[in-house]
Design a protein around this motif. Sequence first.
Motif, PDB file in Angstrom:
ATOM      1  N   ALA A  26       0.819  -1.218   0.000  1.00 40.64           N
ATOM      2  CA  ALA A  26       0.000   0.000   0.000  1.00 40.64           C
ATOM      3  C   ALA A  26       0.849   1.263   0.000  1.00 40.64           C
ATOM      4  O   ALA A  26       0.322   2.363  -0.112  1.00 40.64           O
ATOM      5  CB  ALA A  26      -0.939   0.006   1.212  1.00 40.64           C
ATOM      6  N   ALA A  42      -1.305   1.646  -4.559  1.00 35.53           N
ATOM      7  CA  ALA A  42      -1.080   0.232  -4.279  1.00 35.53           C
ATOM      8  C   ALA A  42      -0.284  -0.393  -5.416  1.00 35.53           C
ATOM      9  O   ALA A  42      -0.457  -0.033  -6.577  1.00 35.53           O
ATOM     10  CB  ALA A  42      -2.421  -0.497  -4.125  1.00 35.53           C
ATOM     11  N   TYR A  53      -9.100  -4.559  -6.318  1.00 36.10           N
ATOM     12  CA  TYR A  53      -8.615  -3.787  -5.168  1.00 36.10           C
ATOM     13  C   TYR A  53      -9.802  -3.369  -4.319  1.00 36.10           C
ATOM     14  O   TYR A  53     -10.831  -2.952  -4.834  1.00 36.10           O
ATOM     15  CB  TYR A  53      -7.868  -2.534  -5.631  1.00 36.10           C
ATOM     16  CG  TYR A  53      -6.634  -2.855  -6.440  1.00 36.10           C
ATOM     17  CD1 TYR A  53      -5.393  -2.943  -5.829  1.00 36.10           C
ATOM     18  CD2 TYR A  53      -6.714  -3.081  -7.809  1.00 36.10           C
ATOM     19  CE1 TYR A  53      -4.255  -3.246  -6.561  1.00 36.10           C
ATOM     20  CE2 TYR A  53      -5.575  -3.385  -8.555  1.00 36.10           C
ATOM     21  CZ  TYR A  53      -4.348  -3.468  -7.919  1.00 36.10           C
ATOM     22  OH  TYR A  53      -3.238  -3.769  -8.642  1.00 36.10           O
ATOM     23  N   TRP A  55     -10.138  -0.944  -0.850  1.00 36.08           N
ATOM     24  CA  TRP A  55      -9.549  -0.143   0.216  1.00 36.08           C
ATOM     25  C   TRP A  55     -10.554   0.021   1.343  1.00 36.08           C
ATOM     26  O   TRP A  55     -11.750   0.164   1.103  1.00 36.08           O
ATOM     27  CB  TRP A  55      -9.180   1.243  -0.301  1.00 36.08           C
ATOM     28  CG  TRP A  55      -8.025   1.274  -1.247  1.00 36.08           C
ATOM     29  CD1 TRP A  55      -8.067   1.134  -2.599  1.00 36.08           C
ATOM     30  CD2 TRP A  55      -6.644   1.462  -0.921  1.00 36.08           C
ATOM     31  NE1 TRP A  55      -6.815   1.242  -3.130  1.00 36.08           N
ATOM     32  CE2 TRP A  55      -5.914   1.451  -2.117  1.00 36.08           C
ATOM     33  CE3 TRP A  55      -5.959   1.667   0.273  1.00 36.08           C
ATOM     34  CZ2 TRP A  55      -4.533   1.616  -2.162  1.00 36.08           C
ATOM     35  CZ3 TRP A  55      -4.587   1.840   0.238  1.00 36.08           C
ATOM     36  CH2 TRP A  55      -3.881   1.799  -0.967  1.00 36.08           C
ATOM     37  N   VAL A  64     -13.029   3.241  -3.515  1.00 41.25           N
ATOM     38  CA  VAL A  64     -12.463   2.122  -2.756  1.00 41.25           C
ATOM     39  C   VAL A  64     -11.973   0.991  -3.651  1.00 41.25           C
ATOM     40  O   VAL A  64     -11.235   0.118  -3.197  1.00 41.25           O
ATOM     41  CB  VAL A  64     -13.455   1.570  -1.704  1.00 41.25           C
ATOM     42  CG1 VAL A  64     -13.751   2.616  -0.650  1.00 41.25           C
ATOM     43  CG2 VAL A  64     -14.710   1.036  -2.357  1.00 41.25           C
ATOM     44  N   TYR A  79      -5.155   3.149   6.184  1.00 40.86           N
ATOM     45  CA  TYR A  79      -5.934   2.521   5.126  1.00 40.86           C
ATOM     46  C   TYR A  79      -5.345   1.146   4.814  1.00 40.86           C
ATOM     47  O   TYR A  79      -4.126   0.970   4.810  1.00 40.86           O
ATOM     48  CB  TYR A  79      -5.926   3.375   3.853  1.00 40.86           C
ATOM     49  CG  TYR A  79      -6.738   4.644   3.979  1.00 40.86           C
ATOM     50  CD1 TYR A  79      -8.131   4.599   3.946  1.00 40.86           C
ATOM     51  CD2 TYR A  79      -6.111   5.871   4.136  1.00 40.86           C
ATOM     52  CE1 TYR A  79      -8.882   5.754   4.064  1.00 40.86           C
ATOM     53  CE2 TYR A  79      -6.860   7.030   4.250  1.00 40.86           C
ATOM     54  CZ  TYR A  79      -8.240   6.973   4.213  1.00 40.86           C
ATOM     55  OH  TYR A  79      -8.975   8.117   4.339  1.00 40.86           O
ATOM     56  N   VAL A  81      -5.440  -1.945   1.921  1.00 35.16           N
ATOM     57  CA  VAL A  81      -5.868  -2.379   0.590  1.00 35.16           C
ATOM     58  C   VAL A  81      -5.790  -3.902   0.558  1.00 35.16           C
ATOM     59  O   VAL A  81      -4.772  -4.488   0.918  1.00 35.16           O
ATOM     60  CB  VAL A  81      -5.030  -1.749  -0.547  1.00 35.16           C
ATOM     61  CG1 VAL A  81      -3.570  -2.125  -0.464  1.00 35.16           C
ATOM     62  CG2 VAL A  81      -5.607  -2.125  -1.911  1.00 35.16           C
ATOM     63  N   SER A  92      -3.218  -8.357   1.841  1.00 36.84           N
ATOM     64  CA  SER A  92      -3.516  -6.970   2.177  1.00 36.84           C
ATOM     65  C   SER A  92      -2.271  -6.277   2.706  1.00 36.84           C
ATOM     66  O   SER A  92      -1.314  -6.914   3.141  1.00 36.84           O
ATOM     67  CB  SER A  92      -4.656  -6.883   3.191  1.00 36.84           C
ATOM     68  OG  SER A  92      -4.290  -7.526   4.392  1.00 36.84           O
TER      69      SER A  92
END
Length: 163
Positions: A26, A42, A53, A55, A64, A79, A81, A92
């Motif tokens: 990320a 990302a 993806y 988010w 998102v 955040y 992802v 992630s």
Amino acid sequence: MVTDENNCSSTGDVIVTLNDLPISDAGSTVSICLNEETILDASVSTGTGDLVYLWSPATGLSDVNSVNPVASPLNTTTYTVAVTDANSCTSSSDVEVIVNELPITTFIDDLEGCDDDDDGLTQFDLESQTAQILGSQDPTQFIVSYYNSLSDALDNTNTLIIN
């Protein structure tokens, strides 16, 4: 193998495939001022086929499902992802967006002076106004700049030189 109560059995083959996870990143911690925005970025170093993806949290993000959403949080936010590949494998990664408060500006009264030698100029000690502008804020944590006009200040051009 499956065996029933009569001791009859049946077998079958199954292929087990172990897919690699997509390796997501990320990005590095980002620092912005309140009411500013930054683009999150990302990246994925492995993964199969089309990547999806997602988010989270969605608060302060433009999209998102974008690889590069615009983030404009009101508070420092971490955040995450999640990247899913065509094999439904997901990984992630997190990125922190640090939101710095804006300094508080105390407006001062307009300054007036006399043109005592009729040359169209006068001198002002702008430096003496700094303490009033900053109020109770620590002056070692701020740089106060002076400009000819508000438009110069907004454009960050034509800074007055304070001696």
